[in-house]
Scaffold this motif. Structure first.
Motif, mmCIF file in Angstrom:
data_model
loop_
_atom_site.group_PDB
_atom_site.id
_atom_site.type_symbol
_atom_site.label_atom_id
_atom_site.label_comp_id
_atom_site.label_asym_id
_atom_site.label_seq_id
_atom_site.Cartn_x
_atom_site.Cartn_y
_atom_site.Cartn_z
ATOM 1 N N VAL A 40 121.222 1.238 75.936
ATOM 2 C CA VAL A 40 120.971 -0.178 75.668
ATOM 3 C C VAL A 40 121.544 -0.944 76.854
ATOM 4 O O VAL A 40 122.720 -0.792 77.187
ATOM 5 C CB VAL A 40 121.624 -0.639 74.343
ATOM 6 N N ALA A 41 120.707 -1.740 77.496
ATOM 7 C CA ALA A 41 121.121 -2.415 78.729
ATOM 8 C C ALA A 41 120.829 -3.904 78.666
ATOM 9 O O ALA A 41 119.926 -4.346 77.960
ATOM 10 C CB ALA A 41 120.383 -1.801 79.928
ATOM 11 N N GLU A 63 129.516 -9.180 75.329
ATOM 12 C CA GLU A 63 128.425 -9.662 74.478
ATOM 13 C C GLU A 63 127.523 -8.518 74.019
ATOM 14 O O GLU A 63 127.059 -8.502 72.880
ATOM 15 C CB GLU A 63 127.605 -10.720 75.219
ATOM 16 N N LEU A 64 127.288 -7.552 74.908
ATOM 17 C CA LEU A 64 126.454 -6.401 74.548
ATOM 18 C C LEU A 64 127.156 -5.541 73.496
ATOM 19 O O LEU A 64 126.525 -5.086 72.539
ATOM 20 C CB LEU A 64 126.107 -5.576 75.790
ATOM 21 N N ARG A 65 128.462 -5.327 73.653
ATOM 22 C CA ARG A 65 129.223 -4.580 72.645
ATOM 23 C C ARG A 65 129.160 -5.286 71.287
ATOM 24 O O ARG A 65 128.982 -4.645 70.248
ATOM 25 C CB ARG A 65 130.676 -4.388 73.084
ATOM 26 N N LYS A 66 129.290 -6.622 71.297
ATOM 27 C CA LYS A 66 129.197 -7.391 70.046
ATOM 28 C C LYS A 66 127.815 -7.233 69.410
ATOM 29 O O LYS A 66 127.696 -7.069 68.191
ATOM 30 C CB LYS A 66 129.460 -8.879 70.304
ATOM 31 N N VAL A 68 125.677 -4.750 69.648
ATOM 32 C CA VAL A 68 125.518 -3.407 69.071
ATOM 33 C C VAL A 68 126.394 -3.265 67.821
ATOM 34 O O VAL A 68 125.970 -2.655 66.839
ATOM 35 C CB VAL A 68 125.808 -2.311 70.119
ATOM 36 N N ARG A 69 127.585 -3.842 67.850
ATOM 37 C CA ARG A 69 128.461 -3.790 66.675
ATOM 38 C C ARG A 69 127.815 -4.537 65.497
ATOM 39 O O ARG A 69 127.862 -4.086 64.358
ATOM 40 C CB ARG A 69 129.824 -4.405 67.001
ATOM 41 N N ASP A 70 127.192 -5.679 65.779
ATOM 42 C CA ASP A 70 126.553 -6.479 64.729
ATOM 43 C C ASP A 70 125.216 -5.904 64.253
ATOM 44 O O ASP A 70 124.709 -6.287 63.206
ATOM 45 C CB ASP A 70 126.338 -7.916 65.199
ATOM 46 N N VAL A 76 122.782 7.129 65.879
ATOM 47 C CA VAL A 76 122.741 7.263 67.340
ATOM 48 C C VAL A 76 123.922 6.501 67.947
ATOM 49 O O VAL A 76 124.215 5.390 67.532
ATOM 50 C CB VAL A 76 121.417 6.688 67.901
ATOM 51 N N GLU A 77 124.584 7.106 68.914
ATOM 52 C CA GLU A 77 125.661 6.430 69.639
ATOM 53 C C GLU A 77 125.093 5.987 70.993
ATOM 54 O O GLU A 77 124.957 6.795 71.907
ATOM 55 C CB GLU A 77 126.850 7.373 69.841
ATOM 56 N N PRO A 78 124.734 4.716 71.136
ATOM 57 C CA PRO A 78 124.092 4.283 72.380
ATOM 58 C C PRO A 78 125.092 4.191 73.542
ATOM 59 O O PRO A 78 126.279 3.959 73.337
ATOM 60 C CB PRO A 78 123.545 2.900 72.036
ATOM 61 N N ARG A 79 124.562 4.384 74.724
ATOM 62 C CA ARG A 79 125.336 4.135 75.936
ATOM 63 C C ARG A 79 124.984 2.725 76.390
ATOM 64 O O ARG A 79 123.809 2.379 76.482
ATOM 65 C CB ARG A 79 124.982 5.145 77.022
ATOM 66 N N LEU A 80 126.002 1.914 76.649
ATOM 67 C CA LEU A 80 125.779 0.520 77.025
ATOM 68 C C LEU A 80 125.911 0.356 78.529
ATOM 69 O O LEU A 80 126.860 0.865 79.127
ATOM 70 C CB LEU A 80 126.781 -0.387 76.310
#
Length: 138
Positions: A40-41, A63-66, A68-70, A76-80
């Motif tokens: 996820v990019a 913001e990207l971590r937030k 994915v958390r939300d 699946v464990e995405p790579r950010l």
């Protein structure tokens, strides 16, 4: 014989979150069905409009971590990944570097000016080194 899908790239525009969830959800489901890695990019702008943001990549990483958390991607464990620059160039560059098998992204209904200068989705679809799955937004 169908090609194996090992890596899926899902670019997310965090400035338009209400329009970005359909492609993200489709990418998550596709990764689960195919047993693929999900990347996820997001792409940070070269020049931030918000002068309060000093570390653009750091800010957008948070913001990207937030995001994915939300919006949990299921099992699946995405790579950010956060890149900085022109969106279409950075997505294409990341797809090539990671040897991505498919890019799953939003495609808004084009406006008249998009026919003249092109959209990010159309540019990526035309130049990607892999398959592109466009999810149409209303």
């Amino acid at each position: 014989m169908a090609r194996e899908t090992r890596k899926i790239l899902c670019p997310v525009n965090l400035r338009h979150l209400k329009l970005q969830q359909d492609a993200y959800e489709e990418a998550c489901e596709m990764a689960v069905r195919r047993g693929a890695e999900l990347i996820v990019a997001t792409v940070a702008p070269e020049m931030e409009r918000n002068l309060n943001i000093r570390d653009s990549v750091g800010y957008w990483s948070g913001e990207l971590r937030k995001f994915v958390r939300d919006h949990p991607p299921g099992p699946v464990e995405p790579r950010l990944v956060v890149r900085k620059g022109a969106v279409h160039r950075q997505i294409l560059k990341l797809a090539a570097e990671e040897a991505v098998d498919v890019i799953v992204m939003e495609a808004a209904n084009p406006r008249i000016q998009d026919y003249l200068i092109g959209t990010t989705a159309s540019h990526i679809a035309a130049h990607a080194p892999c398959s592109v799955y466009l999810v149409r937004t209303p």
